[in-house]
Design a protein around this motif. Sequence first.
Motif, PDB file in Angstrom:
ATOM      1  N   ILE A  64       0.853  -1.192   0.000  1.00  0.00           N
ATOM      2  CA  ILE A  64       0.000   0.000   0.000  1.00  0.00           C
ATOM      3  C   ILE A  64       0.883   1.233   0.000  1.00  0.00           C
ATOM      4  O   ILE A  64       1.892   1.296   0.716  1.00  0.00           O
ATOM      5  N   GLY A  65       0.494   2.227  -0.794  1.00  0.00           N
ATOM      6  CA  GLY A  65       1.233   3.483  -0.838  1.00  0.00           C
ATOM      7  C   GLY A  65       0.302   4.668  -0.713  1.00  0.00           C
ATOM      8  O   GLY A  65      -0.778   4.689  -1.308  1.00  0.00           O
ATOM      9  N   LEU A  66       0.714   5.642   0.079  1.00  0.00           N
ATOM     10  CA  LEU A  66       0.017   6.923   0.192  1.00  0.00           C
ATOM     11  C   LEU A  66       0.903   7.955  -0.478  1.00  0.00           C
ATOM     12  O   LEU A  66       2.068   8.124  -0.106  1.00  0.00           O
ATOM     13  N   ILE A  67       0.368   8.628  -1.479  1.00  0.00           N
ATOM     14  CA  ILE A  67       1.100   9.679  -2.180  1.00  0.00           C
ATOM     15  C   ILE A  67       0.293  10.950  -1.995  1.00  0.00           C
ATOM     16  O   ILE A  67      -0.859  11.037  -2.433  1.00  0.00           O
ATOM     17  N   SER A  68       0.883  11.942  -1.307  1.00  0.00           N
ATOM     18  CA  SER A  68       0.132  13.159  -1.013  1.00  0.00           C
ATOM     19  C   SER A  68       1.016  14.394  -1.159  1.00  0.00           C
ATOM     20  O   SER A  68       2.234  14.324  -1.047  1.00  0.00           O
ATOM     21  N   THR A  69       0.338  15.516  -1.414  1.00  0.00           N
ATOM     22  CA  THR A  69       1.000  16.797  -1.606  1.00  0.00           C
ATOM     23  C   THR A  69       0.305  17.835  -0.740  1.00  0.00           C
ATOM     24  O   THR A  69      -0.933  17.855  -0.662  1.00  0.00           O
ATOM     25  N   PHE A  70       1.096  18.707  -0.129  1.00  0.00           N
ATOM     26  CA  PHE A  70       0.581  19.736   0.769  1.00  0.00           C
ATOM     27  C   PHE A  70       1.132  21.101   0.373  1.00  0.00           C
ATOM     28  O   PHE A  70       2.217  21.195  -0.206  1.00  0.00           O
ATOM     29  N   ASP A  71       0.383  22.139   0.719  1.00  0.00           N
ATOM     30  CA  ASP A  71       0.810  23.508   0.441  1.00  0.00           C
ATOM     31  C   ASP A  71       2.128  23.860   1.124  1.00  0.00           C
ATOM     32  O   ASP A  71       2.917  24.633   0.593  1.00  0.00           O
ATOM     33  N   SER A  72       2.337  23.301   2.325  1.00  0.00           N
ATOM     34  CA  SER A  72       3.498  23.682   3.130  1.00  0.00           C
ATOM     35  C   SER A  72       3.773  22.615   4.181  1.00  0.00           C
ATOM     36  O   SER A  72       2.944  21.719   4.401  1.00  0.00           O
ATOM     37  N   ALA A  73       4.900  22.742   4.859  1.00  0.00           N
ATOM     38  CA  ALA A  73       5.219  21.844   5.966  1.00  0.00           C
ATOM     39  C   ALA A  73       4.201  22.012   7.090  1.00  0.00           C
ATOM     40  O   ALA A  73       3.840  21.045   7.768  1.00  0.00           O
ATOM     41  N   GLU A  74       3.710  23.232   7.276  1.00  0.00           N
ATOM     42  CA  GLU A  74       2.697  23.494   8.296  1.00  0.00           C
ATOM     43  C   GLU A  74       1.391  22.763   7.964  1.00  0.00           C
ATOM     44  O   GLU A  74       0.711  22.250   8.857  1.00  0.00           O
ATOM     45  N   ALA A  75       1.047  22.718   6.680  1.00  0.00           N
ATOM     46  CA  ALA A  75      -0.161  22.001   6.259  1.00  0.00           C
ATOM     47  C   ALA A  75       0.000  20.502   6.503  1.00  0.00           C
ATOM     48  O   ALA A  75      -0.952  19.836   6.939  1.00  0.00           O
ATOM     49  N   LEU A  76       1.183  19.949   6.237  1.00  0.00           N
ATOM     50  CA  LEU A  76       1.442  18.537   6.520  1.00  0.00           C
ATOM     51  C   LEU A  76       1.305  18.276   8.017  1.00  0.00           C
ATOM     52  O   LEU A  76       0.677  17.311   8.439  1.00  0.00           O
ATOM     53  N   ASP A  77       1.854  19.151   8.829  1.00  0.00           N
ATOM     54  CA  ASP A  77       1.769  19.009  10.280  1.00  0.00           C
ATOM     55  C   ASP A  77       0.308  19.064  10.739  1.00  0.00           C
ATOM     56  O   ASP A  77      -0.120  18.264  11.577  1.00  0.00           O
ATOM     57  N   ALA A  78      -0.472  19.977  10.179  1.00  0.00           N
ATOM     58  CA  ALA A  78      -1.891  20.088  10.532  1.00  0.00           C
ATOM     59  C   ALA A  78      -2.643  18.816  10.146  1.00  0.00           C
ATOM     60  O   ALA A  78      -3.505  18.330  10.896  1.00  0.00           O
ATOM     61  N   TYR A  79      -2.327  18.260   8.993  1.00  0.00           N
ATOM     62  CA  TYR A  79      -2.930  17.005   8.527  1.00  0.00           C
ATOM     63  C   TYR A  79      -2.615  15.880   9.508  1.00  0.00           C
ATOM     64  O   TYR A  79      -3.497  15.108   9.902  1.00  0.00           O
ATOM     65  N   GLN A  80      -1.366  15.779   9.921  1.00  0.00           N
ATOM     66  CA  GLN A  80      -0.960  14.687  10.798  1.00  0.00           C
ATOM     67  C   GLN A  80      -1.621  14.772  12.173  1.00  0.00           C
ATOM     68  O   GLN A  80      -1.854  13.755  12.814  1.00  0.00           O
ATOM     69  N   LYS A  81      -1.966  15.975  12.609  1.00  0.00           N
ATOM     70  CA  LYS A  81      -2.591  16.171  13.919  1.00  0.00           C
ATOM     71  C   LYS A  81      -4.118  16.222  13.863  1.00  0.00           C
ATOM     72  O   LYS A  81      -4.778  16.179  14.895  1.00  0.00           O
ATOM     73  N   HIS A  82      -4.682  16.320  12.668  1.00  0.00           N
ATOM     74  CA  HIS A  82      -6.124  16.445  12.518  1.00  0.00           C
ATOM     75  C   HIS A  82      -6.828  15.189  13.058  1.00  0.00           C
ATOM     76  O   HIS A  82      -6.373  14.070  12.794  1.00  0.00           O
ATOM     77  N   PRO A  83      -7.927  15.356  13.810  1.00  0.00           N
ATOM     78  CA  PRO A  83      -8.619  14.196  14.382  1.00  0.00           C
ATOM     79  C   PRO A  83      -9.023  13.135  13.353  1.00  0.00           C
ATOM     80  O   PRO A  83      -8.959  11.932  13.653  1.00  0.00           O
ATOM     81  N   ALA A  84      -9.413  13.539  12.157  1.00  0.00           N
ATOM     82  CA  ALA A  84      -9.793  12.557  11.128  1.00  0.00           C
ATOM     83  C   ALA A  84      -8.594  11.719  10.707  1.00  0.00           C
ATOM     84  O   ALA A  84      -8.716  10.507  10.488  1.00  0.00           O
ATOM     85  N   HIS A  85      -7.421  12.346  10.614  1.00  0.00           N
ATOM     86  CA  HIS A  85      -6.209  11.589  10.270  1.00  0.00           C
ATOM     87  C   HIS A  85      -5.785  10.705  11.428  1.00  0.00           C
ATOM     88  O   HIS A  85      -5.402   9.550  11.226  1.00  0.00           O
ATOM     89  N   VAL A  86      -5.846  11.221  12.641  1.00  0.00           N
ATOM     90  CA  VAL A  86      -5.456  10.435  13.816  1.00  0.00           C
ATOM     91  C   VAL A  86      -6.316   9.173  13.906  1.00  0.00           C
ATOM     92  O   VAL A  86      -5.807   8.075  14.154  1.00  0.00           O
ATOM     93  N   GLU A  87      -7.618   9.317  13.653  1.00  0.00           N
ATOM     94  CA  GLU A  87      -8.516   8.157  13.671  1.00  0.00           C
ATOM     95  C   GLU A  87      -8.151   7.163  12.565  1.00  0.00           C
ATOM     96  O   GLU A  87      -8.045   5.963  12.806  1.00  0.00           O
ATOM     97  N   ALA A  88      -7.949   7.660  11.357  1.00  0.00           N
ATOM     98  CA  ALA A  88      -7.578   6.783  10.238  1.00  0.00           C
ATOM     99  C   ALA A  88      -6.245   6.098  10.514  1.00  0.00           C
ATOM    100  O   ALA A  88      -6.089   4.892  10.261  1.00  0.00           O
ATOM    101  N   ALA A  89      -5.291   6.844  11.041  1.00  0.00           N
ATOM    102  CA  ALA A  89      -3.964   6.290  11.331  1.00  0.00           C
ATOM    103  C   ALA A  89      -4.041   5.168  12.362  1.00  0.00           C
ATOM    104  O   ALA A  89      -3.281   4.194  12.284  1.00  0.00           O
ATOM    105  N   GLY A  90      -4.952   5.294  13.316  1.00  0.00           N
ATOM    106  CA  GLY A  90      -5.133   4.233  14.304  1.00  0.00           C
ATOM    107  C   GLY A  90      -5.519   2.924  13.638  1.00  0.00           C
ATOM    108  O   GLY A  90      -4.991   1.858  13.979  1.00  0.00           O
TER     109      GLY A  90
END
Length: 99
Positions: free
Chosen positions: A57-83
């Motif tokens: 499985i591969g996830l390929i993603s693009t973000f506006d900035s490093a801050e946007a990537l950080d926000a994605y990683q901390k977002h509750p929807a991502h945290v739930e999916a990551a679990g």
Amino acid sequence: MVYHIVLWDLKEELNGKEREEAAQEIKDKLEAVKDKVEGVVSLKVVIDGLPSSNKKIGLISTFDSAEALDAYQKHPAHVEAAGYVKSVTCNRTCFDYCG
């Protein structure tokens, strides 16, 4: 732009049907996060690449900035999916870069 690429294997203890279901669930859960987080330019999950691939499985993603990537990683929807992803995968590899 910031590029975030993550690759996983599925856990060996999953049987054939469980592996298919888990891979599809990963795809559904992670791709659903795209529209919930500001700064995500693109996000796609690929299941079972070409025979030359050594990950399932591969996830390929693009973000506006490093801050946007950080926000994605901390977002509750991502945290739930990551679990869920962590519960069915192993051998995670991640590569982030600016381009």
